[in-house]
Design a protein around this motif. Structure first.
Motif, PDB file in Angstrom:
ATOM      1  N   PHE A 104     113.491 -28.031  25.045  1.00 58.94           N
ATOM      2  CA  PHE A 104     113.081 -26.863  25.553  1.00 58.94           C
ATOM      3  C   PHE A 104     114.361 -26.445  26.585  1.00 58.94           C
ATOM      4  O   PHE A 104     114.377 -25.252  27.340  1.00 58.94           O
ATOM      5  CB  PHE A 104     111.993 -27.030  26.657  1.00 58.94           C
ATOM      6  N   THR A 109     112.173 -23.256  20.758  1.00 57.81           N
ATOM      7  CA  THR A 109     111.981 -22.143  21.071  1.00 57.81           C
ATOM      8  C   THR A 109     113.082 -21.501  20.452  1.00 57.81           C
ATOM      9  O   THR A 109     112.945 -20.148  20.057  1.00 57.81           O
ATOM     10  CB  THR A 109     112.406 -22.035  22.764  1.00 57.81           C
ATOM     11  N   MET A 165     108.151 -22.191  29.512  1.00 59.29           N
ATOM     12  CA  MET A 165     107.804 -23.508  29.783  1.00 59.29           C
ATOM     13  C   MET A 165     108.143 -23.990  31.014  1.00 59.29           C
ATOM     14  O   MET A 165     107.853 -25.059  31.462  1.00 59.29           O
ATOM     15  CB  MET A 165     108.564 -24.138  28.546  1.00 59.29           C
ATOM     16  N   LEU A 172     105.932 -20.288  24.850  1.00 61.66           N
ATOM     17  CA  LEU A 172     107.236 -20.808  24.597  1.00 61.66           C
ATOM     18  C   LEU A 172     108.392 -20.380  25.716  1.00 61.66           C
ATOM     19  O   LEU A 172     109.195 -21.037  26.068  1.00 61.66           O
ATOM     20  CB  LEU A 172     107.685 -20.616  23.249  1.00 61.66           C
ATOM     21  N   GLY A 211     116.321 -24.242  24.253  1.00 60.95           N
ATOM     22  CA  GLY A 211     115.837 -25.642  23.581  1.00 60.95           C
ATOM     23  C   GLY A 211     115.575 -25.316  22.272  1.00 60.95           C
ATOM     24  O   GLY A 211     115.644 -24.072  21.654  1.00 60.95           O
TER      25      GLY A 211
END
Length: 463
Positions: free
Chosen positions: A197, A215, A49, A46, A212
């Protein structure tokens, strides 16, 4: 441009394939659950990304079947960009946008230079390997350019983020509405990528900054999740209600309709995949799909006004709902809200279908029964479905390229007019979208990847 955006949307799905395992492991191993520190390593997915997006775009837009070199080119592009920005200005962070820029440049460089021939003494570096050299040389000045440009762009993005968040309930409504409204064209992934994200910033306990909604939510940001929670209402309650309305409104082939709708409703409830149901009414009644889009936006808006905050790692189904309940605010109240929307969806869809005589499954005139073997649930049917699809899109000679996302075949044909939509649906497709003369999307369901593989096997055997 439409074709490019279609391919970009498909490309953005490649890195998203890593989210289910990463998100579930990260949540299950958290301190308030199983407390297994080692499994927290899954969170690196995560937090990177931008790298995954760069690789995914480079792979998706590269004009080649072998995606290895394009993937490496994408990785090199984002790596040089990140390092260059860090050298010139350590405060710059392009986040997900850096991945998009790097991926687009990498795909362009690969497509432009992968057939380059060099003198014999440098032949090893030519051909498909040449983009690896070129991307390094190209990304260095691009990093320099963005070190100057990005602070202004970042200010604009931050202003947009603040505006979107500042709109409160209405901003969440707009996002939810367009998330569904753009789905038929496959463009919702482009919008989702930023919100999931890139929207907002949060500093974790370890002093790491993450961006994001997804996340930030999984890292404990108390302000994240408002843009996500409404999808639980749609996928766990709205789609099953639509399935029930279509089943109850059926006049013929009731058993087949019930089986198809039950499968689609269960898929949405558990995994958050909605397309098998949505494409049964999308083209037969744009009014119903417009209402569905409105209700999706309205669901998020209502949750926001009630102070209900919830989020997911990859899909707003029952699994994510249960696992992330401890991170939510007033998450249990989502259930009565969902039940209210279940009633709203069911009554609306049943009345519109019956009063306007919408020809959804079970109400078609002189139509054949829906496919009995639901793609994605019966492995033995994949080859048959693939063979029938190939037959009804004009045969092997009409196929230029074939790819897939989670639920659709995305194909490039010599002539899309040769594709018979009616027979494709009878063969097992939930929907067919023709985009111009050459591009077509065939909605299959969760088994799209299996159907695509069988389709390629048949084409290879016939070649």
């Amino acid at each position: 441009m439409k074709h490019f955006l279609q391919k970009l949307g498909k490309s953005l799905l490649i890195p998203i394939a890593a989210l289910p395992a990463a998100g579930l492991l990260l949540r299950l191993s958290a301190v308030d659950m199983l407390d297994i520190p080692l499994f927290q390593a899954s969170g690196v997915i995560l937090n990177n990304m931008d790298i995954l997006i760069a690789i995914g775009i480079a792979m998706g837009l590269a004009n080649t079947k072998d995606k290895g070199i394009p993937a490496l080119t994408g990785f090199l592009a984002v790596s040089v960009l990140q390092e260059g920005l860090g050298i010139l200005n350590q405060n710059l962070d392009m986040s997900v946008f850096g991945g998009v820029v790097a991926g687009l440049v990498a795909a362009f460089i690969y497509n432009r230079f992968h057939q380059t021939r060099l003198p014999s003494m440098f032949a090893f570096f030519g051909g498909e390997k040449f983009p690896i050299t070129m991307i390094i040389l190209v990304m260095i000045p691009i990093a320099g350019l963005f070190s100057v440009v990005w602070p202004y762009a970042q200010s604009g993005i931050d202003a947009f983020s603040q505006m979107l968040v500042g709109l409160g309930a209405f901003g969440i409504f707009v996002f939810g509405f367009f998330n569904r409204f753009l789905l038929p064209f496959g463009l919702h992934h482009v919008m989702n990528t930023y919100v999931y994200f890139g929207l907002g910033r949060f500093e974790t306990a370890s002093r790491e900054t993450v961006t994001g909604e997804i996340t930030r939510f999984l890292n404990g940001d108390p302000a994240a999740g408002y843009f996500l929670g409404g999808f639980f209402v749609t996928m766990m309650f709205g789609i099953p209600a639509i399935a029930l309305a279509i089943t109850r409104a059926a006049r013929t082939k009731k058993k087949e309709t019930k089986a198809l709708m039950s499968s689609g409703a269960a898929t949405s409830l558990i995994t958050g995949i909605t397309e098998p149901i949505e494409f049964t009414f999308l083209f037969t009644s744009p009014l119903l799909y417009f209402l569905h889009s409105v209700y999706t936006g309205l669901a998020g808006m209502v949750l926001y006004l009630l102070g209900i905050r919830h989020g997911f790692s990859w899909g707003a189904g029952a699994i994510d709902y249960a696992l992330n309940l401890n991170l939510s605010d007033r998450g249990l109240l989502l259930i009565p809200v969902g039940l209210a929307f279940f009633v709203l969806y069911y009554v609306t869809f049943y009345l519109v279908i019956t009063k306007r005589n919408v020809p959804v499954i079970g109400r078609e005139q002189d139509a054949e029964a829906p496919a009995k073997s639901e793609p994605g649930t019966m492995h033995s049917g994949y080859e048959t479905i693939a063979a029938n699809i190939l037959q009804h899109i004009g045969g092997r000679e009409n196929v230029i390229a074939c790819d897939n996302c989670m639920t659709r075949l995305r194909m490039k044909l010599t002539d899309t007019s040769l594709a018979d939509e009616t027979k494709l649906k009878q063969a097992g497709a939930h929907g067919v979208i023709k985009i111009g003369r050459h591009d077509i999307q065939i909605v299959i369901g969760p088994g799209a990847a299996h159907v695509k593989r069988e389709l390629e096997n048949i084409i290879e055997r016939e070649s």
